[in-house]
Scaffold this motif. Sequence first.
Motif, mmCIF file in Angstrom:
data_model
loop_
_atom_site.group_PDB
_atom_site.id
_atom_site.type_symbol
_atom_site.label_atom_id
_atom_site.label_comp_id
_atom_site.label_asym_id
_atom_site.label_seq_id
_atom_site.Cartn_x
_atom_site.Cartn_y
_atom_site.Cartn_z
ATOM 1 N N ASP A 272 0.746 8.401 1.862
ATOM 2 C CA ASP A 272 -0.093 7.581 2.740
ATOM 3 C C ASP A 272 -1.574 7.884 2.516
ATOM 4 O O ASP A 272 -2.407 6.978 2.497
ATOM 5 C CB ASP A 272 0.268 7.810 4.211
ATOM 6 N N LEU A 273 -1.896 9.173 2.315
ATOM 7 C CA LEU A 273 -3.283 9.537 2.038
ATOM 8 C C LEU A 273 -3.751 8.916 0.718
ATOM 9 O O LEU A 273 -4.865 8.409 0.622
ATOM 10 C CB LEU A 273 -3.445 11.061 1.995
ATOM 11 N N GLY A 274 -2.892 8.942 -0.286
ATOM 12 C CA GLY A 274 -3.225 8.310 -1.565
ATOM 13 C C GLY A 274 -3.463 6.820 -1.409
ATOM 14 O O GLY A 274 -4.409 6.259 -1.976
ATOM 15 N N GLN A 275 -2.609 6.158 -0.612
ATOM 16 C CA GLN A 275 -2.798 4.721 -0.356
ATOM 17 C C GLN A 275 -4.115 4.477 0.374
ATOM 18 O O GLN A 275 -4.806 3.495 0.112
ATOM 19 C CB GLN A 275 -1.628 4.160 0.468
ATOM 20 N N GLN A 276 -4.458 5.394 1.265
ATOM 21 C CA GLN A 276 -5.721 5.281 2.003
ATOM 22 C C GLN A 276 -6.910 5.369 1.046
ATOM 23 O O GLN A 276 -7.861 4.599 1.162
ATOM 24 C CB GLN A 276 -5.787 6.386 3.055
ATOM 25 N N VAL A 277 -6.858 6.292 0.099
ATOM 26 C CA VAL A 277 -7.934 6.421 -0.892
ATOM 27 C C VAL A 277 -8.033 5.141 -1.722
ATOM 28 O O VAL A 277 -9.132 4.630 -1.958
ATOM 29 C CB VAL A 277 -7.711 7.639 -1.815
ATOM 30 N N LEU A 278 -6.889 4.612 -2.160
ATOM 31 C CA LEU A 278 -6.906 3.380 -2.953
ATOM 32 C C LEU A 278 -7.500 2.222 -2.163
ATOM 33 O O LEU A 278 -8.330 1.466 -2.681
ATOM 34 C CB LEU A 278 -5.486 3.032 -3.425
ATOM 35 N N SER A 279 -7.103 2.090 -0.907
ATOM 36 C CA SER A 279 -7.639 1.011 -0.063
ATOM 37 C C SER A 279 -9.134 1.183 0.181
ATOM 38 O O SER A 279 -9.890 0.205 0.145
ATOM 39 C CB SER A 279 -6.906 0.975 1.281
#
Length: 160
Positions: free
Chosen positions: A98-105
């Motif tokens: 989820d943190l990785g997805q947050q960085v991508l977003s």
Amino acid sequence: MSRSGADLALLLLGGFRVLADSATAELAERGYPDHRPVHDFAMRAIAAGADNASELGRRMSVTKQSAAKTIATLQERGYVAIGPDPEDARRKRLQVTDLGQQVLSTGEAIFDDLRAQWAQQIGETNLRALETHLQTLVGTEPMRFDTPGWVSRGTTPADG
């Protein structure tokens, strides 16, 4: 003043570099000081199905060892995790957290902001014209983010 083809290539590369460097700096300001473009490439490749070091290495045109180091860095920072494969309990798969997805977003939003800044500098009409001309020249499909090794023309380091 007439420019050479090499000048055009360097201007295009410079535009990419300005955007990438600006996005990296803004990500640092927003709480991700250790994030680099290669991490973005890797996470996008993982999200698109590169679920192990060998496949990530192929997609990024780097060695398996280099991919494994990138994976270790991403795991250490909490951007990627290794989980069970739902089809084979003996196998483990890479997954963007989820943190990785947050960085991508967050990165995508930053690029939208940078585009808006360019539109403000040269005008929306001129920027749209530039985008249209680039699509005419390079195609409508944007370059995939999981292929930073595009310079190698699709070969892997083992291919030479």
